[in-house]
Structures are given as structure tokens and as C-alpha cells.
Design an enzyme around this catalytic site. Structure first.
Site, PDB file in Angstrom:
ATOM      1  N   LYS A  54      29.667  37.038  34.343  1.00 35.69           N
ATOM      2  CA  LYS A  54      30.349  35.965  34.681  1.00 35.69           C
ATOM      3  C   LYS A  54      30.027  34.745  34.144  1.00 35.69           C
ATOM      4  O   LYS A  54      30.767  33.732  33.466  1.00 35.69           O
ATOM      5  CB  LYS A  54      30.707  35.965  36.263  1.00 35.69           C
ATOM      6  CG  LYS A  54      31.444  37.082  36.777  1.00 35.69           C
ATOM      7  CD  LYS A  54      31.471  37.287  38.269  1.00 35.69           C
ATOM      8  CE  LYS A  54      31.967  38.652  38.685  1.00 35.69           C
ATOM      9  NZ  LYS A  54      32.154  38.769  40.139  1.00 35.69           N
ATOM     10  N   GLN A  98      28.678  37.151  45.187  1.00 36.54           N
ATOM     11  CA  GLN A  98      29.076  38.518  44.730  1.00 36.54           C
ATOM     12  C   GLN A  98      28.826  39.500  45.769  1.00 36.54           C
ATOM     13  O   GLN A  98      27.968  39.346  46.572  1.00 36.54           O
ATOM     14  CB  GLN A  98      27.817  38.924  43.431  1.00 36.54           C
ATOM     15  CG  GLN A  98      27.951  40.204  42.761  1.00 36.54           C
ATOM     16  CD  GLN A  98      29.412  40.401  41.965  1.00 36.54           C
ATOM     17  OE1 GLN A  98      29.750  39.173  41.425  1.00 36.54           O
ATOM     18  NE2 GLN A  98      29.622  41.518  41.642  1.00 36.54           N
ATOM     19  N   ASP A 121      37.836  34.080  43.859  1.00 38.90           N
ATOM     20  CA  ASP A 121      38.017  35.472  44.175  1.00 38.90           C
ATOM     21  C   ASP A 121      39.226  35.783  44.859  1.00 38.90           C
ATOM     22  O   ASP A 121      39.606  36.997  44.805  1.00 38.90           O
ATOM     23  CB  ASP A 121      36.655  35.996  44.695  1.00 38.90           C
ATOM     24  CG  ASP A 121      35.800  36.674  44.009  1.00 38.90           C
ATOM     25  OD1 ASP A 121      36.078  37.285  42.946  1.00 38.90           O
ATOM     26  OD2 ASP A 121      34.583  36.605  44.520  1.00 38.90           O
TER      27      ASP A 121
END
Ligand code: GUN
Length: 288
Positions: A54, A98, A121
Site C-alpha cells: 500500500k 491494517q 477503507d
């Protein structure tokens, strides 16, 4: 026997990321330097790879990124304090924690602590609710990537029979909402579904998002169907240790009309849509 066309996620990613890089440049010329903050807790090898990918993708597309890595035994209060700091920092446009988090963390509480305006997200309850209402603010990256893949191939969604195998908050449920919004008829199957094959055989579009290697075989697929494989599974060393999807590609490609490979299908698009969400968040700061 037909052979399915391959839906190449790397190729689509390259073209989408080139457009995102242009938007990043345009933002910078207006004084906004798009920035994603990524938080990783612990040393889970897969998570470390995802975070590295990422951050690297940000760099390549001209986005700034911050990476905070904490030890697995970190007190959740430390992470909550960092999230609060990032929420308040106007130079940060997207925040991602994460998953999975170590067991001392209440993951839902962590996700709710992220400002819904920076939740790239799309996991915050407010953003999940907005998606349910058909007014999405941030769409979680994997389902968003799948929608872009279907659109790029002009796959007909209106009225299509869609079967999603998997009911996770990250993929299955938002995927269902997005396809419903396109007027597909959506069925969600899961571990308790009776006679899975009777459902999958009806699917014009079949989405496999379970996390079980090769569980969808060619005999479960309607001839000519579009097959989207969201799974990323590592085969045991005695089977070669390679990455494979939830779909048994070898048998599926002889039945499907269009199919995503693993690797090189949905995976690259997931990161691409994270970049898209971050750019979108940065652009919104210029709207009044
Ligand atoms: N872990 C596995 N997939 C994801 C994802 O899409 N976002 C985050 N934050 N963690 C994940």
C-alpha cells in the site's frame, strides 16, 4: 470446450492508477498534497506485505504516506491516541488500520475511532450505513475494485443473477449492496448454505470471497458466467506453496466466459481503489 477471457487486474490497475496520478498532480497544484496514514500493529507477515504494498503504491502514484508500526503487545490506548492525532491533522486525508489486530484490541472500536471523513477503507459504521442507503461515501476497496472490473468489461449487471459466496463485512456484504444498487438479483451464500452448487449454477456473475483454496470448481459454474475470484490463499508447501484463489482456475476457465486470475486479478485493484479513495478524500477538502 470454451476458454474464458481473462480479466486482467494488473492491466486495469495500471490505467486507473495513471489517471489517479494525474488527479494527485492536479491536487498538488492547488496546494493539497494527498496523504494516506497506515497503522500496523504486530508482525503478521501477510499484513506486513499488504502494508508495504500500500505504501509503495502511494509513492508510485505521487501520494504521500505515513506508516506507523507498533509492536504486537502495544496498549490500545497508544493506537487510539495516534488515530485521534491523525483525525485532527488536516494534512492527512486517509487513515487505514491494517486488520487483523492483536487480541487485546476491540477492532470495531478502533474502526469507529477513525474519522468517517478519512475512513478510506469504508469500514466505519457511518460509511457502511451510507452504502446501505445507496449514498456511498467511501466504498471498501475490494468490492469497489470488483465493480470497476465489471464496468471495464461492460458486464451487464441490471437484472443479472449474482451469487456471492462469503458474507464478510469487508467483501461479501458491501459487494451485495453495490450489485443490488446496479439492479442485479443478489444471493449471498455462506458456510451454512444448503446445496451451494444449486445456487452457483444459476449465477451470471459469481463472486467467490470465502478464503478456501479452489472451493469453486468448474462443475459449479454456469457456462459463460463471469467469475470473480476474491480469494488469496497460499497452498501448502507440498502443493507448491503458490498463491491461489477460491476458484479452481483450471476447471473454471473451461466453463466461465470471463474470469479473474489469482494473482493478478482482484488483488491489484484493491490497492488501486485505496488510492482512489484517498484522492477522493483529498479532493473533498477543496469542496466547500
Ligand atoms: N486486512 C485484510 N484486508 C484488509 C483491508 O482491506 N483493509 C484493512 N485495513 N485491513 C485488511
Amino acid at each position: 470446450m470454451t476458454t474464458a477471457r481473462i480479466l486482467d487486474g494488473n492491466a486495469l490497475s495500471t490505467s486507473v492508477r495513471a489517471k489517479l496520478a494525474e488527479r494527485a498532480t492536479a491536487l498538488k497544484s492547488r496546494g493539497v498534497d494527498p496523504c494516506l496514514a497506515v497503522i500496523l500493529v504486530g508482525e503478521d507477515p501477510a499484513s506486513s506485505v499488504y502494508v508495504r504494498n500500500k505504501v509503495n503504491a502511494c509513492e508510485k502514484a505521487g501520494l504521500r504516506s505515513l506508516r506507523d508500526v507498533y509492536a504486537a503487545d502495544t496498549d490500545p490506548a497508544v493506537v487510539f491516541a495516534r488515530i485521534a492525532e491523525l483525525n485532527a491533522d488536516p494534512s492527512v486525508h486517509g487513515i487505514l488500520v491494517q486488520l487483523p489486530l492483536p487480541k487485546q484490541f476491540d477492532s470495531d472500536a478502533v474502526l469507529e475511532a477513525i474519522s468517517p471523513l478519512k475512513d478510506v477503507d469504508g469500514f466505519h459504521a457511518e460509511n457502511v450505513g451510507a452504502l446501505m442507503q445507496g449514498k456511498p461515501r467511501f466504498i471498501s476497496c475490494t468490492p469497489y475494485g470488483v465493480m470497476e472490473m465489471l464496468k471495464s468489461e461492460k458486464v451487464v449487471m441490471k437484472g443479472a443473477e449474482v451469487v456471492i459466496v462469503g458474507r464478510s463485512n469487508i467483501v461479501g456484504k458491501p459487494m451485495a449492496m453495490l450489485l443490488l444498487q446496479q439492479s442485479a438479483t443478489v444471493t449471498i451464500c455462506h458456510s451454512q448454505t444448503r446445496d451451494l452448487k444449486s445456487h452457483t449454477l444459476r449465477a451470471d456473475i459469481l463472486v467467490a470471497a470465502v478464503g478456501k483454496a479452489k472451493m469453486i470448481t468448474g462443475d459449479m459454474i454456469k457456462p459463460g458466467a463471469t467469475v470473480i475470484d476474491v480469494g488469496i490463499n497460499r497452498l501448502p508447501a507440498e502443493q507448491g506453496g503458490k498463491l491461489c484463489g477460491d476458484v479452481d482456475f483450471e476447471s473454471a476457465k473451461n466453463v466461465a466466459g470471463l474470469i479473474t486470475p489469482v494473482p493478478g486479478g482482484v488483488g491489484p485493484m484493491t490497492i488501486t481503489m485505496l488510492l482512489a479513495n484517498t484522492i477522493e478524500a483529498a479532493e473533498r477538502t477543496l469542496e466547500t
